[in-house]
Design a protein around this motif. Structure first.
Motif, short mmCIF file in Angstrom:
data_model
loop_
_atom_site.label_atom_id
_atom_site.label_comp_id
_atom_site.label_asym_id
_atom_site.label_seq_id
_atom_site.Cartn_x
_atom_site.Cartn_y
_atom_site.Cartn_z
N GLY A 28 0.81 -1.22 0.00
CA GLY A 28 0.00 0.00 0.00
C GLY A 28 0.83 1.25 0.00
N SER A 29 1.83 1.38 -0.84
CA SER A 29 2.74 2.52 -0.80
C SER A 29 2.08 3.82 -1.18
N GLY A 30 0.83 3.81 -1.73
CA GLY A 30 0.15 5.04 -2.10
C GLY A 30 -0.50 5.75 -0.92
N ILE A 31 -0.40 5.21 0.28
CA ILE A 31 -0.98 5.82 1.48
C ILE A 31 0.16 6.24 2.39
N SER A 32 0.10 7.50 2.81
CA SER A 32 1.13 8.00 3.74
C SER A 32 0.45 8.65 4.94
N ALA A 48 -2.90 10.65 3.79
CA ALA A 48 -2.93 11.09 2.39
C ALA A 48 -3.07 9.89 1.46
N ASN A 49 -3.89 10.04 0.42
CA ASN A 49 -4.05 9.05 -0.65
C ASN A 49 -3.46 9.67 -1.92
N ASP A 50 -2.21 9.26 -2.26
CA ASP A 50 -1.55 9.87 -3.42
C ASP A 50 -1.91 9.18 -4.73
N SER A 76 -7.43 4.32 -6.58
CA SER A 76 -8.83 4.12 -6.17
C SER A 76 -9.17 5.01 -4.99
N THR A 77 -10.45 5.26 -4.84
CA THR A 77 -10.95 5.97 -3.67
C THR A 77 -10.95 5.04 -2.46
N LEU A 78 -10.47 5.56 -1.34
CA LEU A 78 -10.45 4.77 -0.11
C LEU A 78 -11.73 5.09 0.67
N SER A 79 -12.50 4.08 0.98
CA SER A 79 -13.75 4.26 1.70
C SER A 79 -13.64 3.68 3.10
N LEU A 116 -11.42 8.91 1.15
CA LEU A 116 -10.25 9.62 0.63
C LEU A 116 -10.14 9.35 -0.87
N PRO A 117 -10.59 10.26 -1.71
CA PRO A 117 -10.37 10.11 -3.17
C PRO A 117 -8.87 10.22 -3.48
N PRO A 118 -8.48 9.82 -4.60
CA PRO A 118 -7.06 9.93 -4.96
C PRO A 118 -6.60 11.39 -4.95
N GLY A 119 -5.40 11.63 -4.45
CA GLY A 119 -4.82 12.96 -4.42
C GLY A 119 -5.33 13.83 -3.28
N THR A 120 -6.04 13.26 -2.33
CA THR A 120 -6.56 14.06 -1.20
C THR A 120 -5.95 13.57 0.10
N GLN A 121 -6.15 14.39 1.12
CA GLN A 121 -5.67 14.03 2.45
C GLN A 121 -6.68 14.49 3.50
N GLN A 122 -6.59 13.92 4.66
CA GLN A 122 -7.55 14.22 5.73
C GLN A 122 -6.82 14.26 7.08
#
Length: 507
Positions: free
Chosen positions: A27-31, A52-54, A62-65, A90-96
């Motif tokens: 899961g390297s796309g999540i930081s 963050a979902n890069d 993909s969107t993380l739900s 978390l849609p792609p390219g967003t962070q929370q």
């Protein structure tokens, strides 16, 4: 193959879950990172994590739900107080941002500590969990704690807010200032301000500072706890200016003062000066400074107080103080129960004089009583004579009277060349005599003739008063004794003289 086993063992030790290992590998796309990661020993705060979902890695953009984070605290002096915290979608390219409550141990050693963060989420491929790590820097720093709060003001008053604040951190602070901020419109500081600040200078570790702020309390805050925020601004040893985490305090205004009037006694009597006495009791839960009792007769009464204020000084709660007021019940006063109004004035926490609500004080006025009883002791006279009229004057007022002077009031056929008699002091219930010169004219008709005695006197409080006039009967009789005998002798002598002349002529 051996390297893979080592990796699996290490990750299993860190997390204790095989699914997390899979996520951490794919899961390297999540930081996850903590942009503000400085904390201090003993501090309880919210650590802000950013997830963050890069759009890269296994999730493939993909969107993380239904994403959640769970932070571990094993082998660190940090305790994580939040359980699994929701992140959401978390849609792609967003962070929370996600707040996680943590508490740092009182004796935590300064240094960097790594916390594992487990991120669980759902994609079209199903639920996945990845493992990330964030570092938390425990610094040697001041940490402040409010250890006592004192409010010296009631609703609708001005007063003071006093705070005792201790530096419970590991180092001191320099050029420190305490800032208090109101979070309620009913609380103001100083000149109607929402914020107040006071400088305290250097602040050593474990030292307690005592600060005070002028306080204004709204009229609707009685017995209601109001929250305010306290922060400390200070310099570090390196000269960096910092602001402490907010400290929240409760401001509960004092209850309004209350009092009661006990054991009321009255010596008031119509036409006389009397005294209203009793005890005033502080029934509230606060000390009243520079207290004064104000007693006011009801409207329309003929009672005239000599003074309306009685100073009490400092009146602690649950204590009482005696009071007494002198009043003049004029002749226009009606006997019976009368209502008085009592209030207390006092100084609030800022020295402003305040007035309490009033209470009713019932007082009874007794019917009129003549202060003297005057009776004749020697009042027998004859027509066309002079003599001394003696009367007895009794003090019927129930108190010592001084400068008592009696004056005789007469009319024709009676007169007096000495109509005033000074008596002086007469004690309550005692009597004294007064003497007057009295002349009865020859035209007086034998009978009981009234005279009057008016009395002036002084009360114990120095009032000059008049009493009477008191009617005293004088008994006037016909002349008798030596005067009548002379007439009889004259008649006999005349008869004898006339008889002698008649006998001589016959010879």
């Amino acid at each position: 193959m051996g390297g893979v086993v080592v990796t699996i063992l290490v990750c299993t030790t860190l997390l204790g879950a095989g699914v997390a290992v899979q996520g951490s590998q794919n899961g390297s796309g999540i930081s996850v990172f903590a942009p503000e990661n400085r904390v201090a020993p003993g501090q309880e705060t919210r650590l802000r994590l950013v997830v963050a979902n890069d759009g890269s890695g296994t999730n493939g953009g993909s969107t993380l739900s239904s994403a959640t984070v769970e932070v571990g605290d094993e082998n660190t002096p940090i305790t994580v107080l939040s359980n699994r915290v929701p992140v959401g979608t978390l849609p792609p390219g967003t962070q929370q941002s996600v707040p996680v409550r943590i508490r740092v141990g009182e004796r935590a050693t300064a240094g960097e500590y790594v916390l594992p963060v487990r991120v669980t989420y759902t994609t079209d491929s199903g639920e996945r969990t990845v493992l990330r790590y964030v570092s938390v820097q425990v610094e040697r720093s001041p940490r402040f704690r409010v250890v006592n709060t004192t409010v010296n003001a009631s609703a609708g008053e001005t007063g003071t807010l006093s705070l005792a604040i201790r530096n419970a951190g590991t180092v001191g602070a320099f050029d420190a200032s305490v800032v208090v901020n109101s979070t309620d419109p009913s609380i103001r500081f100083g000149n109607n301000a929402t914020t107040a600040e006071t400088s305290v200078g250097e602040w050593f570790r474990t030292d307690t500072k005592y600060v005070q702020f002028p306080l204004q309390v709204g009229p609707d805050t009685d017995a209601r706890n109001v929250t305010a925020q306290v922060r400390v601004a200070y310099d570090t040893r390196t000269g960096e200016r910092r602001l402490s985490d907010p400290l929240y305090i409760g401001i509960r205004p004092q209850t309004k003062p209350s009092f009661a009037i006990r054991n009321v006694t009255s010596t008031l009597r119509v036409g006389d000066t009397g005294r209203v006495s009793g005890r005033v009791e502080n029934t509230g839960n606060r000390t009243l400074d520079d207290a004064t009792l104000i007693l006011s007769p009801s409207n329309g009464t003929a009672l005239r107080p000599a003074e309306t204020q009685f100073p009490l000084g400092t009146l602690p709660n649950n204590s009482s103080h005696r009071f007494g007021f002198d009043l003049d019940a004029t002749n226009a006063t009606n006997p019976g129960p009368r209502d008085f109004t009592a209030r207390l004035t006092y100084r609030d926490g800022s020295g402003v004089r305040r007035v309490t609500d009033s209470v009713s004080v019932p007082v009874r006025v007794k019917p009129r009583r003549e202060p003297f009883v005057v009776t004749a002791t020697d009042a027998n006279f004859t027509v066309d004579s002079s003599g001394t009229l003696r009367v007895r004057v009794k003090n019927n007022a129930g108190k010592r009277l001084s400068n008592v002077t009696a004056r005789l009031l007469v009319s024709d056929p009676l007169s007096s060349d000495d109509s005033e008699s000074y008596i002086g002091v007469i004690g309550p219930g005692n009597s004294s005599s007064a003497s007057f010169q009295l002349t009865v004219s020859g035209k007086a008709i034998p009978d009981r003739h009234p005279v009057a005695v008016a009395i002036s006197y002084e009360t114990p409080n120095g009032d000059q008063r008049q009493a009477g006039p008191y009617a005293v009967p004088v008994n006037i009789q016909r002349q008798s004794g030596f005067g009548s005998s002379l007439i009889s002798v004259g008649i006999v002598v005349g008869v004898l003289v006339l008889g002698g002349l008649w006998w001589l002529r016959r010879r």
